[in-house]
Design a protein around this motif. Structure first.
Motif, PDB file in Angstrom:
ATOM      1  N   TYR A 126      12.108  -0.351 -21.223  1.00 13.83           N
ATOM      2  CA  TYR A 126      11.231  -0.514 -20.066  1.00 13.83           C
ATOM      3  C   TYR A 126       9.811  -0.759 -20.584  1.00 13.83           C
ATOM      4  CZ  TYR A 126      15.243   1.651 -17.775  1.00 13.83           C
ATOM      5  OH  TYR A 126      16.508   1.951 -17.327  1.00 13.83           O
ATOM      6  N   ARG A 127       9.379  -2.000 -20.512  1.00 13.46           N
ATOM      7  CA  ARG A 127       8.070  -2.362 -21.073  1.00 13.46           C
ATOM      8  C   ARG A 127       6.955  -2.316 -20.050  1.00 13.46           C
ATOM      9  NH1 ARG A 127      10.376  -7.886 -23.362  1.00 13.46           N
ATOM     10  NH2 ARG A 127      11.409  -7.634 -21.330  1.00 13.46           N
ATOM     11  N   GLY A 128       7.323  -2.259 -18.780  1.00 15.21           N
ATOM     12  CA  GLY A 128       6.305  -2.230 -17.739  1.00 15.21           C
ATOM     13  C   GLY A 128       6.934  -2.085 -16.371  1.00 15.21           C
ATOM     14  N   PRO A 129       6.110  -2.012 -15.326  1.00 22.71           N
ATOM     15  CA  PRO A 129       6.618  -1.820 -13.963  1.00 22.71           C
ATOM     16  C   PRO A 129       7.629  -2.873 -13.530  1.00 22.71           C
ATOM     17  CG  PRO A 129       4.246  -1.447 -14.031  1.00 22.71           C
ATOM     18  CD  PRO A 129       4.628  -1.982 -15.383  1.00 22.71           C
ATOM     19  N   GLY A 130       7.509  -4.098 -14.039  1.00 23.92           N
ATOM     20  CA  GLY A 130       8.426  -5.158 -13.648  1.00 23.92           C
ATOM     21  C   GLY A 130       9.851  -4.930 -14.098  1.00 23.92           C
ATOM     22  N   ASP A 131      10.060  -4.006 -15.025  1.00 22.49           N
ATOM     23  CA  ASP A 131      11.412  -3.713 -15.513  1.00 22.49           C
ATOM     24  C   ASP A 131      12.124  -2.659 -14.674  1.00 22.49           C
ATOM     25  OD1 ASP A 131      11.108  -5.510 -17.606  1.00 22.49           O
ATOM     26  OD2 ASP A 131      10.365  -3.988 -19.001  1.00 22.49           O
ATOM     27  N   LEU A 132      11.443  -2.144 -13.663  1.00 22.91           N
ATOM     28  CA  LEU A 132      12.022  -1.091 -12.826  1.00 22.91           C
ATOM     29  C   LEU A 132      12.115  -1.565 -11.375  1.00 22.91           C
ATOM     30  CD1 LEU A 132      10.015   1.948 -14.237  1.00 22.91           C
ATOM     31  CD2 LEU A 132      12.468   1.557 -14.527  1.00 22.91           C
ATOM     32  N   PRO A 133      13.122  -1.094 -10.640  1.00 25.09           N
ATOM     33  CA  PRO A 133      13.258  -1.490  -9.231  1.00 25.09           C
ATOM     34  C   PRO A 133      12.173  -0.851  -8.368  1.00 25.09           C
ATOM     35  CG  PRO A 133      14.912   0.151  -9.803  1.00 25.09           C
ATOM     36  CD  PRO A 133      14.236  -0.225 -11.084  1.00 25.09           C
ATOM     37  N   GLN A 134      11.812  -1.561  -7.299  1.00 28.38           N
ATOM     38  CA  GLN A 134      10.783  -1.041  -6.403  1.00 28.38           C
ATOM     39  C   GLN A 134      11.317   0.030  -5.468  1.00 28.38           C
ATOM     40  OE1 GLN A 134       9.287  -4.846  -4.707  1.00 28.38           O
ATOM     41  NE2 GLN A 134       7.314  -4.192  -5.499  1.00 28.38           N
ATOM     42  N   VAL A 135      12.613  -0.018  -5.179  1.00 32.82           N
ATOM     43  CA  VAL A 135      13.233   0.987  -4.316  1.00 32.82           C
ATOM     44  C   VAL A 135      14.196   1.806  -5.160  1.00 32.82           C
ATOM     45  CG1 VAL A 135      14.685   1.402  -2.300  1.00 32.82           C
ATOM     46  CG2 VAL A 135      13.004  -0.451  -2.268  1.00 32.82           C
ATOM     47  N   ILE A 136      14.003   3.116  -5.154  1.00 38.82           N
ATOM     48  CA  ILE A 136      14.828   4.001  -5.983  1.00 38.82           C
ATOM     49  C   ILE A 136      15.322   5.189  -5.162  1.00 38.82           C
ATOM     50  CG2 ILE A 136      13.711   3.388  -8.164  1.00 38.82           C
ATOM     51  CD1 ILE A 136      12.057   5.985  -7.919  1.00 38.82           C
ATOM     52  N   PRO A 137      16.471   5.762  -5.543  1.00 36.93           N
ATOM     53  CA  PRO A 137      16.901   7.020  -4.934  1.00 36.93           C
ATOM     54  C   PRO A 137      16.012   8.145  -5.442  1.00 36.93           C
ATOM     55  CG  PRO A 137      18.368   6.445  -6.730  1.00 36.93           C
ATOM     56  CD  PRO A 137      17.421   5.300  -6.577  1.00 36.93           C
ATOM     57  N   VAL A 138      15.734   9.105  -4.582  1.00 35.46           N
ATOM     58  CA  VAL A 138      14.889  10.223  -5.002  1.00 35.46           C
ATOM     59  C   VAL A 138      15.618  11.534  -4.784  1.00 35.46           C
ATOM     60  CG1 VAL A 138      12.709   9.004  -4.638  1.00 35.46           C
ATOM     61  CG2 VAL A 138      13.693  10.328  -2.758  1.00 35.46           C
TER      62      VAL A 138
ATOM     63  N   GLU B   9       6.355   4.157   0.601  1.00 33.97           N
ATOM     64  CA  GLU B   9       6.975   4.503   1.881  1.00 33.97           C
ATOM     65  C   GLU B   9       8.403   4.976   1.634  1.00 33.97           C
ATOM     66  OE1 GLU B   9       8.087   1.298   4.548  1.00 33.97           O
ATOM     67  OE2 GLU B   9       7.706  -0.179   2.965  1.00 33.97           O
ATOM     68  N   GLU B  10       8.875   5.824   2.532  1.00 30.17           N
ATOM     69  CA  GLU B  10      10.284   6.205   2.484  1.00 30.17           C
ATOM     70  C   GLU B  10      11.081   5.212   3.306  1.00 30.17           C
ATOM     71  OE1 GLU B  10      13.331   9.972   3.154  1.00 30.17           O
ATOM     72  OE2 GLU B  10      11.154  10.297   3.180  1.00 30.17           O
ATOM     73  N   MET B  11      12.183   4.749   2.750  1.00 29.67           N
ATOM     74  CA  MET B  11      12.989   3.738   3.398  1.00 29.67           C
ATOM     75  C   MET B  11      13.932   4.367   4.421  1.00 29.67           C
ATOM     76  SD  MET B  11      11.675   1.325   1.672  1.00 29.67           S
ATOM     77  CE  MET B  11      12.638  -0.104   2.197  1.00 29.67           C
ATOM     78  N   THR B  12      14.270   3.606   5.439  1.00 32.26           N
ATOM     79  CA  THR B  12      15.329   4.012   6.353  1.00 32.26           C
ATOM     80  C   THR B  12      16.650   3.618   5.699  1.00 32.26           C
ATOM     81  OG1 THR B  12      13.915   3.643   8.280  1.00 32.26           O
ATOM     82  CG2 THR B  12      16.291   3.729   8.663  1.00 32.26           C
ATOM     83  N   ALA B  13      17.364   4.609   5.213  1.00 28.45           N
ATOM     84  CA  ALA B  13      18.546   4.341   4.391  1.00 28.45           C
ATOM     85  C   ALA B  13      19.815   4.815   5.092  1.00 28.45           C
ATOM     86  CB  ALA B  13      18.417   5.029   3.038  1.00 28.45           C
ATOM     87  N   LEU B  14      20.912   4.118   4.818  1.00 25.59           N
ATOM     88  CA  LEU B  14      22.211   4.519   5.342  1.00 25.59           C
ATOM     89  C   LEU B  14      22.848   5.599   4.476  1.00 25.59           C
ATOM     90  CD1 LEU B  14      23.697   1.017   6.307  1.00 25.59           C
ATOM     91  CD2 LEU B  14      22.602   2.701   7.811  1.00 25.59           C
ATOM     92  N   THR B  15      22.307   5.801   3.286  1.00 26.97           N
ATOM     93  CA  THR B  15      22.852   6.808   2.373  1.00 26.97           C
ATOM     94  C   THR B  15      22.447   8.208   2.816  1.00 26.97           C
ATOM     95  OG1 THR B  15      20.897   6.539   0.959  1.00 26.97           O
ATOM     96  CG2 THR B  15      22.853   5.236   0.405  1.00 26.97           C
ATOM     97  N   ALA B  16      23.225   9.185   2.403  1.00 27.55           N
ATOM     98  CA  ALA B  16      22.895  10.575   2.727  1.00 27.55           C
ATOM     99  C   ALA B  16      21.683  11.052   1.938  1.00 27.55           C
ATOM    100  CB  ALA B  16      24.104  11.471   2.449  1.00 27.55           C
TER     101      ALA B  16
END
Length: 224
Positions: free
Chosen positions: A7-19, A109-116
């Protein structure tokens, strides 16, 4: 711990992640955090992270003091994303895993997700220095850190592997001590949000000195 992805920078990581909201949990870049996963929603989160191939989970603290909904508490605005670098099945439905920290993030922002489990859109750019290992560690007052560590161990009748401590680079030492420190969510969050390694070490030293002074004044027994 070495990891298979670079991971060399922010572009190598997804913008939406599980928390994963967890009070008192502090993950820092290149630090290792063991986790015992047993809730169905977080078992599903791990399965999805493995299935998607990114193996990433964002560790973040719930902001309980400013939350009305205990089942869905507000989140602090800053967390740290980690990669699953070890995983074992316990045989009783649990996962025993280890996360290796990559970079801190700010929640947009927190996403409206279908996941639990919860998902957030995040920004890594405020913490771009996290992608450079050992950044700023020459500014850490190592002597002061080791002194307060010695005082803490003595006050609580604890021992440590001094050979390992003395051989650890400043970044690894500061982050490991911060992550293992027995302090509460506000102190952990302050160390997480520190702008640099020097400041994180200073916060850790100050919090420990205050804790030691309080114990001396109150006559509290040492930690068990």
């Amino acid at each position: 711990m070495p990891i298979n992805a670079e991971y060399r920078g922010p572009g190598d990581l997804p913008q939406v992640i599980p928390v994963f909201p967890l009070p008192g949990a502090l993950l820092l870049p290149r630090g290792q955090m063991p986790l015992n996963i047993f809730e169905p929603r977080y078992l599903a989160m791990v399965d999805d992270a493995l299935r998607d191939g990114h193996r990433l989970i964002g560790m973040i603290q719930p902001d309980v003091s400013h939350s009305r909904d205990e089942a869905h508490p507000k989140l602090f605005r800053v967390g740290c994303v980690g990669r699953i670098t070890q995983l074992a099945e316990a045989g009783d439905g649990r996962y025993i895993l280890e996360l290796t920290g990559i970079a801190r993030f700010k929640v947009l922002e927190e996403m409206t997700a279908l996941t639990a489990y919860r998902q957030c859109k995040v920004d890594y750019f405020p913490y771009i220095d996290d992608f450079t290992a050992r950044k700023g560690e020459e500014a850490v007052d190592r002597d002061a850190l080791l002194k307060v560590l010695t005082d803490f161990l003595k006050a609580n009748n604890l021992k440590v592997d001094w050979e390992g401590v003395e051989s650890a680079p400043n970044e690894a030492l500061v982050n490991a001590l911060a992550m293992m420190s027995p302090y509460g969510p506000p102190e952990k969050q302050a160390m997480l949000e520190a702008p640099d390694l020097k400041t994180r070490a200073e916060i850790l030293i100050a919090v420990t000195e205050m804790d030691l002074a309080k114990k001396r004044t109150s006559g509290d027994p040492p930690l068990q």
